[in-house]
Design a protein around this motif. Structure first.
Motif, PDB file in Angstrom:
ATOM      1  N   ARG A 162     -21.974  40.998  31.626  1.00  0.00           N
ATOM      2  CA  ARG A 162     -20.876  41.302  31.198  1.00  0.00           C
ATOM      3  C   ARG A 162     -20.732  42.877  31.095  1.00  0.00           C
ATOM      4  O   ARG A 162     -21.704  43.592  30.818  1.00  0.00           O
ATOM      5  CB  ARG A 162     -20.179  40.665  30.109  1.00  0.00           C
ATOM      6  CG  ARG A 162     -20.847  40.952  28.894  1.00  0.00           C
ATOM      7  CD  ARG A 162     -20.214  40.481  27.628  1.00  0.00           C
ATOM      8  NE  ARG A 162     -21.090  40.625  26.489  1.00  0.00           N
ATOM      9  CZ  ARG A 162     -21.162  41.689  25.545  1.00  0.00           C
ATOM     10  NH1 ARG A 162     -19.989  42.519  25.896  1.00  0.00           N
ATOM     11  NH2 ARG A 162     -21.706  41.803  24.413  1.00  0.00           N
ATOM     12  N   TYR A 163     -19.826  43.509  31.304  1.00  0.00           N
ATOM     13  CA  TYR A 163     -19.537  44.952  31.082  1.00  0.00           C
ATOM     14  C   TYR A 163     -19.270  45.343  29.357  1.00  0.00           C
ATOM     15  O   TYR A 163     -18.631  44.447  29.103  1.00  0.00           O
ATOM     16  CB  TYR A 163     -18.445  45.504  31.982  1.00  0.00           C
ATOM     17  CG  TYR A 163     -18.633  45.263  33.378  1.00  0.00           C
ATOM     18  CD1 TYR A 163     -19.324  46.240  34.282  1.00  0.00           C
ATOM     19  CD2 TYR A 163     -17.888  43.877  33.997  1.00  0.00           C
ATOM     20  CE1 TYR A 163     -19.520  46.293  35.580  1.00  0.00           C
ATOM     21  CE2 TYR A 163     -18.240  44.029  35.091  1.00  0.00           C
ATOM     22  CZ  TYR A 163     -18.803  44.758  36.375  1.00  0.00           C
ATOM     23  OH  TYR A 163     -19.166  44.564  37.488  1.00  0.00           O
ATOM     24  N   GLU A 164     -19.764  46.438  29.212  1.00  0.00           N
ATOM     25  CA  GLU A 164     -19.578  46.670  27.677  1.00  0.00           C
ATOM     26  C   GLU A 164     -17.962  46.996  27.300  1.00  0.00           C
ATOM     27  O   GLU A 164     -17.770  46.948  26.285  1.00  0.00           O
ATOM     28  CB  GLU A 164     -20.389  47.856  27.346  1.00  0.00           C
ATOM     29  CG  GLU A 164     -19.962  49.137  28.189  1.00  0.00           C
ATOM     30  CD  GLU A 164     -20.505  50.410  27.624  1.00  0.00           C
ATOM     31  OE1 GLU A 164     -21.484  50.246  26.801  1.00  0.00           O
ATOM     32  OE2 GLU A 164     -20.834  51.453  28.366  1.00  0.00           O
ATOM     33  N   ASP A 165     -17.177  47.284  28.394  1.00  0.00           N
ATOM     34  CA  ASP A 165     -15.735  47.671  28.162  1.00  0.00           C
ATOM     35  C   ASP A 165     -14.753  46.884  28.906  1.00  0.00           C
ATOM     36  O   ASP A 165     -13.721  47.321  29.068  1.00  0.00           O
ATOM     37  CB  ASP A 165     -15.399  49.050  28.479  1.00  0.00           C
ATOM     38  CG  ASP A 165     -16.055  49.455  30.169  1.00  0.00           C
ATOM     39  OD1 ASP A 165     -16.710  48.421  30.809  1.00  0.00           O
ATOM     40  OD2 ASP A 165     -15.875  50.635  30.391  1.00  0.00           O
ATOM     41  N   GLY A 166     -15.257  45.736  29.285  1.00  0.00           N
ATOM     42  CA  GLY A 166     -14.214  44.464  29.580  1.00  0.00           C
ATOM     43  C   GLY A 166     -14.419  44.390  31.046  1.00  0.00           C
ATOM     44  O   GLY A 166     -15.186  45.152  31.755  1.00  0.00           O
ATOM     45  N   HIS A 168     -14.406  44.038  35.218  1.00  0.00           N
ATOM     46  CA  HIS A 168     -14.184  44.901  36.534  1.00  0.00           C
ATOM     47  C   HIS A 168     -14.385  44.430  37.826  1.00  0.00           C
ATOM     48  O   HIS A 168     -15.063  43.496  37.865  1.00  0.00           O
ATOM     49  CB  HIS A 168     -15.148  46.080  36.319  1.00  0.00           C
ATOM     50  CG  HIS A 168     -15.056  47.021  35.413  1.00  0.00           C
ATOM     51  ND1 HIS A 168     -14.150  47.931  35.011  1.00  0.00           N
ATOM     52  CD2 HIS A 168     -15.613  47.107  33.958  1.00  0.00           C
ATOM     53  CE1 HIS A 168     -14.073  48.627  33.689  1.00  0.00           C
ATOM     54  NE2 HIS A 168     -15.273  48.084  33.166  1.00  0.00           N
ATOM     55  N   TYR A 194     -22.644  51.298  36.245  1.00  0.00           N
ATOM     56  CA  TYR A 194     -23.080  50.738  35.153  1.00  0.00           C
ATOM     57  C   TYR A 194     -24.799  50.250  35.319  1.00  0.00           C
ATOM     58  O   TYR A 194     -25.075  49.988  36.250  1.00  0.00           O
ATOM     59  CB  TYR A 194     -22.257  49.150  35.021  1.00  0.00           C
ATOM     60  CG  TYR A 194     -21.120  49.676  34.335  1.00  0.00           C
ATOM     61  CD1 TYR A 194     -20.435  49.532  33.031  1.00  0.00           C
ATOM     62  CD2 TYR A 194     -19.842  50.070  35.278  1.00  0.00           C
ATOM     63  CE1 TYR A 194     -19.332  50.075  32.422  1.00  0.00           C
ATOM     64  CE2 TYR A 194     -18.660  50.362  34.928  1.00  0.00           C
ATOM     65  CZ  TYR A 194     -18.315  50.349  33.548  1.00  0.00           C
ATOM     66  OH  TYR A 194     -17.193  50.473  33.204  1.00  0.00           O
ATOM     67  N   ARG A 209     -24.049  48.681  30.867  1.00  0.00           N
ATOM     68  CA  ARG A 209     -23.494  49.940  29.975  1.00  0.00           C
ATOM     69  C   ARG A 209     -23.299  51.059  31.079  1.00  0.00           C
ATOM     70  O   ARG A 209     -24.038  51.373  32.009  1.00  0.00           O
ATOM     71  CB  ARG A 209     -24.573  50.351  29.056  1.00  0.00           C
ATOM     72  CG  ARG A 209     -24.617  49.393  27.997  1.00  0.00           C
ATOM     73  CD  ARG A 209     -25.648  49.676  26.876  1.00  0.00           C
ATOM     74  NE  ARG A 209     -25.967  48.615  26.001  1.00  0.00           N
ATOM     75  CZ  ARG A 209     -24.997  48.199  24.883  1.00  0.00           C
ATOM     76  NH1 ARG A 209     -24.072  48.582  24.947  1.00  0.00           N
ATOM     77  NH2 ARG A 209     -25.750  47.157  24.317  1.00  0.00           N
ATOM     78  N   LYS A 210     -22.178  51.730  30.811  1.00  0.00           N
ATOM     79  CA  LYS A 210     -21.620  52.722  31.717  1.00  0.00           C
ATOM     80  C   LYS A 210     -22.575  54.156  31.768  1.00  0.00           C
ATOM     81  O   LYS A 210     -23.010  54.442  30.567  1.00  0.00           O
ATOM     82  CB  LYS A 210     -20.063  53.379  31.608  1.00  0.00           C
ATOM     83  CG  LYS A 210     -19.740  54.241  32.445  1.00  0.00           C
ATOM     84  CD  LYS A 210     -18.431  54.832  32.385  1.00  0.00           C
ATOM     85  CE  LYS A 210     -17.773  55.705  32.956  1.00  0.00           C
ATOM     86  NZ  LYS A 210     -16.356  56.058  32.867  1.00  0.00           N
ATOM     87  N   THR A 319     -26.830  56.182  27.823  1.00  0.00           N
ATOM     88  CA  THR A 319     -25.658  56.773  27.316  1.00  0.00           C
ATOM     89  C   THR A 319     -24.535  57.220  28.569  1.00  0.00           C
ATOM     90  O   THR A 319     -25.205  57.429  29.810  1.00  0.00           O
ATOM     91  CB  THR A 319     -25.681  57.998  26.469  1.00  0.00           C
ATOM     92  OG1 THR A 319     -26.573  58.902  27.468  1.00  0.00           O
ATOM     93  CG2 THR A 319     -26.688  57.797  25.455  1.00  0.00           C
ATOM     94  N   GLU A 320     -23.498  57.146  28.349  1.00  0.00           N
ATOM     95  CA  GLU A 320     -22.478  57.452  29.315  1.00  0.00           C
ATOM     96  C   GLU A 320     -22.676  59.013  29.803  1.00  0.00           C
ATOM     97  O   GLU A 320     -22.612  59.946  29.148  1.00  0.00           O
ATOM     98  CB  GLU A 320     -20.856  57.087  28.750  1.00  0.00           C
ATOM     99  CG  GLU A 320     -20.031  57.621  29.900  1.00  0.00           C
ATOM    100  CD  GLU A 320     -18.818  57.116  29.258  1.00  0.00           C
ATOM    101  OE1 GLU A 320     -17.609  57.745  29.872  1.00  0.00           O
ATOM    102  OE2 GLU A 320     -18.558  56.116  28.382  1.00  0.00           O
TER     103      GLU A 320
END
Length: 359
Positions: A162-166, A168, A194, A209-210, A319-320
Motif C-alpha cells: 500500500r502507498y503511504e499517502d493513499g 494510486h 515509490y 514510500r515516495k 525520504t521524499e
C-alpha cells in the motif's frame, strides 16, 4: 469482452497521447524540454514482433538475465497469471503460469538476480488501479526464472503493498540491481516513484514510500543492467535518470498504437519499447551518447540487500526527494496535457450517455 468505464477512459487517454505526439513532436514542433540523438549514429529499428496469437496486450517487457536472446512479456488485465518467453525472432519459446497468483490488472514486470545464486528473478506487478484507490492494496509476484524454457506452472511468492499517502494507479515497476530494492512508478498527472522496504514480508502489507517525481502518465520504467541509470516511459517519450529527480536525457520514442512497455538491452546501450495489440512490435532505440558516457564503467557490484521475505522490522523508507525537475514534467508537453483533459471530459460524457441508454 466488454470494457469497464475506467478502462475505456484509459484507452481514450492512450489515443489522445498518440495524437498529441504527432501534433507536438512532429516536423516543426518543439517537445517539452531537450531531447538528444542516439549515440553512435544508430537509428531505432523493429527488433521483432510478437507472433504468438495469445499475446494481444503486451503490457510488460524484460530481457532475460540468464537466457541469451530471450525476452519476457505478459498481457494486461483479465488474461490470467501467465507470462511468455519469446526469442529474438518473435516466436514464443514457452508459456508459464504462476501457481497461487491472480491477475487483477497486471501492468508491468522487472528482472533481477539472486545475489547468492546468481539465478534470475522475475517480478510481476499487479498494480493497475483505474480508479486510484479502489483496491485496499496491490500485489507484486516474485518468481525464480525458469532454467528450462518449456511450458510449466511455477510457484510464486506474493508481496502485498500500500502507498503511504493513499491509493494510486501505476504501471511501472523496476528493481535496482545494486541494492535489489523494488520501486513502483505511478501513472498519474502528478506521477511519483515509490520505494518498497528493504526487506519484503509476505505476512503483512508492505508500505511504499515516495522518493521522487515521475513524468505525466508514465506507462513503464526500468533500471539499467548496471544500475547507473533508470528510464521512465510515457505515451510519447522516455526520460533517463541518473538518480531520483536527476534527469540525464530525454529520448524520443517511435510512434506506437499504445506505448506500454520499456526495458534496457542486456548490454545497457539501448532501450526496448513495445505496444499492445496483435502482432505488436518491439523497437530497439539506441541511447544518447550522454547516457552512455555516464554509465558506470566498472562491473555491477553484487546486491547486498535483495528483496526477500523476512522477520526483522521493516526498514525505514527513503525520504521524499526535493521538488520537480527545472524543465517541468519530463514526459508530456503542457499542451498535450490540456488535450488529454479535453478528451477525458468528452469521454466521461460519452460513458455517462452510454450508461443511461443501457439501463
Amino acid at each position: 469482452m466488454h470494457s469497464r468505464p475506467g478502462e475505456v477512459l484509459i484507452r481514450v487517454f492512450a489515443a489522445a497521447g498518440v495524437v498529441a505526439a504527432a501534433v507536438f513532436t512532429g516536423p516543426g514542433a518543439q517537445a517539452a524540454g531537450p531531447t538528444e540523438p542516439a549515440g553512435g549514429g544508430e537509428a531505432d529499428r523493429v527488433l521483432f514482433r510478437f507472433e504468438d496469437e495469445r499475446i494481444t496486450e503486451s503490457s510488460g517487457l524484460a530481457v532475460s538475465p540468464t537466457h541469451e536472446d530471450v525476452y519476457y512479456t505478459h498481457n494486461d488485465s483479465e488474461a490470467g497469471p501467465v507470462f511468455f518467453a519469446v526469442g529474438g525472432d518473435g516466436k514464443t519459446r514457452a508459456a508459464f503460469t504462476l501457481r497461487g497468483a491472480a491477475a487483477r490488472d497486471w501492468e508491468g514486470m522487472a528482472v533481477s538476480r539472486d545475489p547468492k545464486t546468481g539465478r534470475g528473478v522475475l517480478w510481476f506487478a499487479d498494480i493497475g488501479d483505474n480508479f486510484d484507490g479502489a483496491w485496499p492494496d496491490v500485489s507484486v509476484y516474485k518468481v525464480a526464472e525458469p532454467a528450462s524454457l518449456k511450458d510449466a506452472v511455477l510457484p510464486a511468492v506474493r508481496y502485498r503493498f500500500r502507498y503511504e499517502d493513499g491509493g494510486h494507479n501505476a504501471e511501472g515497476v523496476m528493481v535496482d540491481p545494486r541494492t535489489g530494492r523494488l520501486h513502483i512508478v505511478t501513472k498519474e498527472f502528478a506521477g511519483a516513484i515509490y520505494a518498497a522496504p528493504k526487506r519484503l514480508r509476505t505476512g503483512r502489507v508492505n508500505v511504499l514510500r515516495k522518493v521522487g517525481s515521475a513524468p505525466i502518465m508514465a506507462t513503464d520504467a526500468a533500471y539499467a543492467p548496471d544500475g547507473s541509470s533508470f528510464v521512465v516511459r510515457t505515451y510519447i517519450s522516455a526520460t533517463v535518470y541518473r538518480d531520483f529527480d536527476e534527469q540525464l536525457a530525454r529520448v524520443p520514442m517511435p510512434p506506437l498504437e499504445q506505448a506500454e512497455s520499456i526495458a534496457y538491452t542486456a548490454d545497457g546501450r539501448a532501450l526496448l519499447t513495445g505496444s499492445e495489440g496483435e502482432d505488436s512490435p518491439v523497437h530497439r532505440v539506441p541511447l544518447p551518447a550522454r547516457v552512455l558516457e555516464a554509465a558506470t564503467p566498472t562491473p555491477t557490484p553484487e546486491p547486498s540487500t535483495a528483496p526477500r521475505a523476512g522477520t526483522e522490522a521493516e526498514a525505514d523508507g527513503a525520504t521524499e526527494a526535493a521538488g520537480a525537475d527545472e524543465d517541468g514534467d519530463a514526459g508530456v508537453p503542457l499542451s498535450a496535457v490540456l488535450l488529454w483533459l479535453a478528451v477525458a471530459a468528452g469521454a466521461t460524457g460519452v460513458i455517462a450517455f452510454i450508461a443511461r441508454r443501457t439501463r
